[in-house]
Design a protein around this motif. Structure first.
Motif: not given
Length: 347
Positions: A238, A240, A299-300, A312-314
């Protein structure tokens, strides 16, 4: 004697400042001496006695204790350092004292010294890994006097206990996976062997989650090869926002891959022919270096084994389902919350 070396090595590597130069003789001799003193203190003494022995280089007590316990070779090694010429002995003992300077922090030592915390029961790693309902959070401030070496040694002890327990379980795996959440690993959990154990952990049911501020921070602790090995062994990665590092971003951009961008070209007519146009596709990077560097908060990029990278959205805890309980806990322990720093949730 082997467990003593296993405890000494994480303490030494975790306590060594980033970028510190090492000496082939004094560093290895200091670690050997520290392992012997830890073994001598086990059972009848505590860690404070180890530091006191290091301030008394001519004290034969630790060597005598090892002899009486039957650890003849370890006793001989400790006695060899005690009986060495003055300058050599002072150098070895001074190096070992530097390795355990965290022992001068009374607040940190109170947690690992029996009787210092007013009746707190002793932590047993073997008992802990056998109880799936338990959670342990290891926290320490970074910097001089940090308890990071103790946190590292405790993490190693827990992982070793989990590995030994997994060998007695069906299939060689823990019945309930153990999560090692190593936040700020490069600052307070500088475990030198972590890259070598990452893939092995998975087969035992131990899930290691290493959180770093940047790729360069990982290279400072494990070196370029070690950090590359750690990244390659991780099954879920992941990334960020706010991540720097040109080479890492270039490699990440290539890992995310390309897409077929549609293009259209027009040509005006001539000599009686009308205009024409053609369609084609060209390969372009899905996210170039500038796109990754400008990744917004909230976002990540998630890269899972056997799957294409995904944006993806955190979900920060401030807007999650447990936000109220977390705020109440922080208030009880006098920890202020900074709502102004709440990540922005992008639509």
């Amino acid at each position: 004697a082997r467990p003593a070396h296993n405890r000494a090595h994480p303490l030494v590597t975790a306590a060594r400042p980033t970028g510190a130069r090492t000496d082939a003789f004094f560093d290895s001799a200091g670690e050997e001496l520290l392992a012997g003193l830890l073994l001598a203190a086990a059972g009848r003494r505590d860690l404070t006695e180890v530091y006191l022995w290091l301030t008394r280089p001519t004290d034969p007590e630790p060597a005598n204790i090892l002899d009486q316990a039957g650890y003849t070779l370890m006793a001989s090694a400790v006695r060899n350092h005690i009986d060495a010429p003055d300058k050599q002995r002072d150098g070895v003992f001074g190096t070992a004292r530097t390795m355990v300077r965290f022992m001068t922090n009374p607040q940190a030592m109170a947690w690992v010294t029996p009787g210092r915390r007013g009746g707190q029961r002793q932590f047993d790693p073997d008992e802990f890994v056998r109880d799936p309902g338990q959670s342990l959070y290891l926290l320490s401030k970074e910097g001089e006097g940090s308890a990071g070496p103790i946190m590292t040694a405790l993490t190693v002890a827990i992982s070793e206990a989990a590995e030994h327990y997994s060998q007695t379980c069906p299939g060689g795996r823990l019945p309930v996976p153990l999560l090692l959440a190593l936040d700020e690993a490069a600052n307070i959990c500088r475990w030198a062997e972590l890259p070598n154990l990452y893939s092995h952990f998975g087969s035992s049911g131990v899930i290691a989650m290493t959180i770093l501020q940047s790729w360069a921070q990982g290279e400072e602790v494990w070196g370029k090869a070690g950090m590359t090995k750690l990244w390659a062994a991780a099954t879920v990665k992941v990334v960020g926002s706010g991540v720097g590092g040109g080479t890492f971003l270039t490699d990440l951009s290539a890992l995310i891959g390309d897409w077929q961008a549609p293009t259209r070209s027009y040509q005006s007519g001539s000599r009686g022919h009308g205009p024409s146009h053609t369609r084609s596709r060209t390969r372009e990077r899905i996210m170039d270096v500038a796109d990754i560097a400008a990744l917004p908060r909230g976002r990540a990029i998630v890269i899972g084994a056997g799957a294409r990278p995904a944006l993806c959205r955190t979900l920060p805890w401030m807007v999650g389902p447990h936000a109220v309980a977390i705020r109440e806990s922080l208030a009880v322990h006098g920890i202020p919350t900074i709502e102004a720093n709440k990540p922005v949730m992008q639509p």
